[in-house]
Design an enzyme around this catalytic site. Structure first.
Site, PDB file in Angstrom:
ATOM      1  N   GLU A 126      -0.357   6.584   1.951  1.00  0.00           N
ATOM      2  CA  GLU A 126      -0.165   7.443   3.131  1.00  0.00           C
ATOM      3  C   GLU A 126      -0.856   8.793   2.927  1.00  0.00           C
ATOM      4  OE1 GLU A 126       4.093   6.975   3.331  1.00  0.00           O
ATOM      5  OE2 GLU A 126       3.763   4.882   3.876  1.00  0.00           O
ATOM      6  N   GLY A 156       5.346  -1.092   4.094  1.00  0.00           N
ATOM      7  CA  GLY A 156       6.105  -0.855   5.323  1.00  0.00           C
ATOM      8  C   GLY A 156       5.874  -1.884   6.410  1.00  0.00           C
ATOM      9  N   LYS A 208       9.814   8.923   1.131  1.00  0.00           N
ATOM     10  CA  LYS A 208       8.898   9.452   2.159  1.00  0.00           C
ATOM     11  C   LYS A 208       9.565  10.645   2.867  1.00  0.00           C
ATOM     12  CE  LYS A 208       7.332   4.765   2.595  1.00  0.00           C
ATOM     13  NZ  LYS A 208       6.181   4.003   2.972  1.00  0.00           N
TER      14      LYS A 208
END
Ligand code: PEP
Length: 256
Positions: free
Chosen positions: A98, A174, A12
């Site tokens: 995301e 997450g 990320k």
């Protein structure tokens, strides 16, 4: 076809250039048994080139976290497949939750990107997965069906060596919450049958990774789950010990 298990780390927006290079350099020294598992690092764009250089001559793979579908143009902040390829990148994560939820990427965009990645000769790590709301409404299989159908629309066939699918339930990413073995097995089985319905039998050999709070404590149980060919890992891929432990568990426990 025998599938080689895959462990991909999605960093990320973490790690500076020097942190990233030193991280892969250390892992390179620690992972000795590279024959049995394909390890792929997906750092942010800033470190890609140096990480490819650091891993030169090894079987480790390097992937980007996104790409634009056009080859060039006035697209501020974007990067093309050709640009990634010119740096020695081999994989591209497409459709990560995301990107879909924070940056509004639709199935149509995901589809364009998949085509661009395949046309450019790189390997997409195509992410799919239901939200908590979808699961609570019993719509998981419907959502997976839609994401796969739309994401792979326009392809006549898929080569199991040139595409990877990552099933990542959004509610498990997450959060520290992992899907149960039954939930994972059911989703992976469903992905396989959707692929076989869309393409030929060969597509049952496409590697399907699980992603969502994989860590060193749950890796063995998850890799032993029917239909799981490896992992896409966020948080636990950022720490040397946890990432190496997961790779070791996959090496030992994947039955194929
Ligand atoms: C991911 O980013 O794809 C992911 C699965 O993250 P985490 O392992 O932290 O849940």
């Amino acid at each position: 076809m025998n599938i080689k298990p895959i462990v991909a780390g999605n960093w990320k927006m973490y790690k500076t250039l020097s942190e990233g290079v030193s991280f892969v350099g250390n892992i390179r020294k620690r992972i000795l048994d590279k024959e049995k598992v394909k390890v792929i690092f997906c750092p942010p764009f800033n470190s890609l080139f140096s990480i490819v250089e650091t891993l030169d001559g090894t079987s480790f793979g390097v992937g980007a976290q996104n790409a634009h579908h056009e080859s060039q143009g006035a697209f501020t902040g974007e990067i093309s497949v050709e640009m990634l390829k010119s740096m020695g990148v081999q994989y591209v994560i497409i459709g990560h939750s995301e990107r879909r939820h924070i940056f509004g990427e639709s199935d149509t965009w995901v589809n364009r990107k998949i085509h661009a990645v395949l046309d450019g000769g790189l390997i997409p790590i195509f992410c799919i997965g239901e939200s908590l709301e979808d699961r609570q409404k019993n719509q998981t299989m419907e959502i997976l069906h839609r994401q796969i159908k739309m994401g792979l629309d326009g392809l006549d066939f898929i080569d199991p060596e040139k595409i990877i699918i990552a099933y990542e339930p959004v509610w498990a990413i997450g959060t520290g919450e992992t899907a149960t073995r039954d939930q994972v097995a059911e989703a992976h089985e469903s992905v396989k049958s959707i692929l076989c319905e869309m393409f030929d039998e060969q597509s049952s050999s496409v590697p399907i990774l699980y992603g969502g709070s994989v860590n060193e404590k749950n890796a063995t149980e998850l890799i032993e789950t029917e239909g799981v060919d490896g992992f896409l890992i966020g948080g636990a891929s950022l720490k040397e010990d946890s990432f190496c432990s997961i790779i070791a568990q996959v090496t030992t426990n994947y039955k194929g």
